[in-house]
Design a protein around this motif. Sequence first.
Motif, mmCIF file in Angstrom:
data_model
loop_
_atom_site.group_PDB
_atom_site.id
_atom_site.type_symbol
_atom_site.label_atom_id
_atom_site.label_comp_id
_atom_site.label_asym_id
_atom_site.label_seq_id
_atom_site.Cartn_x
_atom_site.Cartn_y
_atom_site.Cartn_z
ATOM 1 N N LYS A 68 46.491 49.715 33.168
ATOM 2 C CA LYS A 68 47.167 48.741 34.039
ATOM 3 C C LYS A 68 46.527 48.728 35.433
ATOM 4 C CE LYS A 68 51.714 48.510 33.979
ATOM 5 N NZ LYS A 68 53.160 48.776 34.284
ATOM 6 N N ILE A 69 46.269 49.915 35.980
ATOM 7 C CA ILE A 69 45.626 50.011 37.296
ATOM 8 C C ILE A 69 44.240 49.378 37.263
ATOM 9 C CG2 ILE A 69 44.660 51.614 38.998
ATOM 10 C CD1 ILE A 69 46.972 53.548 38.231
ATOM 11 N N ASP A 70 43.477 49.702 36.215
ATOM 12 C CA ASP A 70 42.124 49.146 36.090
ATOM 13 C C ASP A 70 42.150 47.624 36.070
ATOM 14 O OD1 ASP A 70 40.928 51.637 36.062
ATOM 15 O OD2 ASP A 70 40.774 51.751 33.879
ATOM 16 N N TRP A 71 43.046 47.054 35.284
ATOM 17 C CA TRP A 71 43.072 45.603 35.141
ATOM 18 C C TRP A 71 43.617 44.905 36.391
ATOM 19 C CZ3 TRP A 71 40.380 42.821 32.021
ATOM 20 C CH2 TRP A 71 39.987 43.334 30.770
ATOM 21 N N CYS A 72 44.467 45.601 37.147
ATOM 22 C CA CYS A 72 45.070 44.961 38.321
ATOM 23 C C CYS A 72 44.241 45.142 39.594
ATOM 24 C CB CYS A 72 46.481 45.518 38.552
ATOM 25 S SG CYS A 72 47.680 44.986 37.311
ATOM 26 N N ILE A 73 43.499 46.236 39.718
ATOM 27 C CA ILE A 73 42.775 46.525 40.957
ATOM 28 C C ILE A 73 41.279 46.261 40.832
ATOM 29 C CG2 ILE A 73 42.202 48.309 42.651
ATOM 30 C CD1 ILE A 73 45.092 47.466 42.790
ATOM 31 N N LEU A 74 40.655 46.716 39.737
ATOM 32 C CA LEU A 74 39.195 46.619 39.619
ATOM 33 C C LEU A 74 38.639 45.191 39.676
ATOM 34 C CD1 LEU A 74 37.867 49.288 37.073
ATOM 35 C CD2 LEU A 74 37.267 49.013 39.475
ATOM 36 N N PRO A 75 39.244 44.221 38.963
ATOM 37 C CA PRO A 75 38.661 42.871 39.004
ATOM 38 C C PRO A 75 38.579 42.283 40.413
ATOM 39 C CG PRO A 75 40.185 43.049 37.177
ATOM 40 C CD PRO A 75 40.355 44.290 37.991
ATOM 41 N N LEU A 76 39.615 42.522 41.240
ATOM 42 C CA LEU A 76 39.585 41.963 42.591
ATOM 43 C C LEU A 76 38.581 42.704 43.471
ATOM 44 C CD1 LEU A 76 40.634 39.792 44.376
ATOM 45 C CD2 LEU A 76 42.592 41.214 44.974
ATOM 46 N N LEU A 77 38.487 44.038 43.325
ATOM 47 C CA LEU A 77 37.469 44.781 44.065
ATOM 48 C C LEU A 77 36.074 44.290 43.677
ATOM 49 C CD1 LEU A 77 38.635 48.529 44.119
ATOM 50 C CD2 LEU A 77 38.828 46.813 45.910
ATOM 51 N N GLY A 78 35.875 44.066 42.374
ATOM 52 C CA GLY A 78 34.588 43.560 41.904
ATOM 53 C C GLY A 78 34.290 42.176 42.450
ATOM 54 N N ALA A 79 35.316 41.313 42.500
ATOM 55 C CA ALA A 79 35.124 39.952 43.013
ATOM 56 C C ALA A 79 34.777 39.972 44.500
ATOM 57 C CB ALA A 79 36.392 39.123 42.779
ATOM 58 N N LEU A 80 35.459 40.830 45.255
ATOM 59 C CA LEU A 80 35.167 40.941 46.687
ATOM 60 C C LEU A 80 33.760 41.489 46.917
ATOM 61 C CD1 LEU A 80 38.580 42.332 47.982
ATOM 62 C CD2 LEU A 80 37.584 40.121 48.556
ATOM 63 N N MET A 81 33.357 42.466 46.095
ATOM 64 C CA MET A 81 32.012 43.027 46.238
ATOM 65 C C MET A 81 30.962 41.976 45.883
ATOM 66 S SD MET A 81 30.714 45.842 47.237
ATOM 67 C CE MET A 81 29.153 46.711 47.301
ATOM 68 N N SER A 82 31.227 41.179 44.850
ATOM 69 C CA SER A 82 30.305 40.095 44.469
ATOM 70 C C SER A 82 30.135 39.126 45.617
ATOM 71 C CB SER A 82 30.848 39.334 43.254
ATOM 72 O OG SER A 82 30.956 40.169 42.134
ATOM 73 N N CYS A 83 31.251 38.756 46.214
ATOM 74 C CA CYS A 83 31.232 37.795 47.307
ATOM 75 C C CYS A 83 30.504 38.369 48.518
ATOM 76 C CB CYS A 83 32.668 37.457 47.677
ATOM 77 S SG CYS A 83 32.843 35.872 48.454
ATOM 78 N N GLN A 84 30.720 39.655 48.777
ATOM 79 C CA GLN A 84 30.080 40.314 49.907
ATOM 80 C C GLN A 84 28.554 40.264 49.776
ATOM 81 O OE1 GLN A 84 31.604 44.276 50.595
ATOM 82 N NE2 GLN A 84 29.770 44.928 51.680
#
Length: 523
Positions: A68-84
């Motif tokens: 649950k933590i992986d699916w709720c936190i990791l995708p947004l961290l990954g998206a922000l890192m991609s954008c960065q």
Amino acid sequence: MTKSDSDIDIHTESISLTEFNPVLSTVLSVNGKKITVHDDDVDVAMKYIDDIDNFQLDPIYEKKLLRKIDWCILPLLGALMSCQLMDKTTNSYASIMGMQKELNMTPKEYSWVGSSFYLGYLVFQYPANRLLQRFPLSKTLSTAVIIWGIILMCHAACTNSAGFLTCRVLLGIFEGFMNPSYILLTSQWWRKSEQFMRTCIWWGMQGFGTILGAGIAYGLQVHRGGHHEFASWKCVYIITGCITIFLGIISLVHIPDVPTKAWFLNEKDKLYVLERAKENQQGFGNQKFKMSQLKEAILDPCTYAFFFYGMSYCIPNGGFNNFGSILLKGDFGFSTADALLMNMPGGGIDIVFPPIIALFNYYFLKNRRLLSMIIVNLIVVAGMCLLNFTHNRGPKLAGYLSFYLTAAASAGLASIISSNVAGTTKKIVINTSYLMGYCVGNIVGPQTFNETQAPGYAGAKIAMLVSLSVGALILIYLYFLYQWRNAQKDKYIAEMGDKYQVPDNIAFTDLTDMENPKFRYSL
């Protein structure tokens, strides 16, 4: 305070988190040093310590929670890192789409486009880290992301080099909030043994930003061209700015400031998160700035090792981010469109390679991530030799693309800071030190590209080779230093025997890694 059996039964579906403010008078003796812990010294997680007393984890339930933590936190961290990453590499794309000509930008001024960004990043790095400590983490991060997106869109309004360079400095100031936020979030949500893989995933997603940014630039260049009143290179900044603002708004409503406030966790989940945090011997943070932790960080050789590693990684990183497309076009002989497309394989390597290294580390190196990082760094050193000393396009291109493997090593170092630095103030200081090195490297990197050496830029390539070799030596030093520190702690506690008593709640007292006798460094 008393509690019924149902309050601590791991199978109870509804468990309330009772807040209380502990007043501690515990005196800890760590390597002969006495530390008195008061109520305002403790971690915010101490509010809930009464609820996890004698609490036992159910491994099956914990696995479900981890997913649950992986699916709720990791995708947004990954998206922000991609954008960065996408936002930083827009310069490389825009440079061959007509930006330099339209802004009457000299080659020297273009070198400062990359450096000026990191000048802002460097100057504001400590204030950014302090604001992340003092104010709610998610709200501070999200606000910075939204402002960063607005500034990115302002690049399209620039009509000269001076205005553009000003935008780059401002962009660096607000992007300086990103990496320290991700490191703090990683230390809050995952166990030490889980952090390397998760950091590799969100750090590696910068590759998606490379692919997306290159794809946007390629589409605008091929299908729109440069013969429009509103230039295609300006559209790159508008599009990426809109994406950034959207993600900032999502981050604001989705990511909690601390795990105990997570909207996607029930009360039982929150207790599990607290119990899992005890293993790390770190909590969720303390808003008080502690001079003792600042002094310890200044005297800790790891602080300087992290600074110089950040510098060694980012001298080549700054060059690739700003001159990668120029190298591919001038040195390798690709057309403008093909040079844009050739950034995509590197993005794919960023996405795929770090998790593969994390799996290799877990199954074959017994989770000794520093060994994995050393191996990766040495492979990239070999790749830089190909880039420097071969003349055929194939081997040279292999050497060029090998740089993208460093994503695994840099992700590893971010996870080392997350895992191996305890004490909120000390973590903030060491975060700042690492990212200052990161900034200095990225400022220096573009300056190694001397116009007189175009299109091969031999001096810049040698600088990359030397920098990455130094980075490998620093990682070797950290491995042996942490090994020695763990041995010293074990030796001291063994000598003390029964005389040494450690409180059960020590994990949430905001002690540093060197103060806490139960803290062990991850190798």
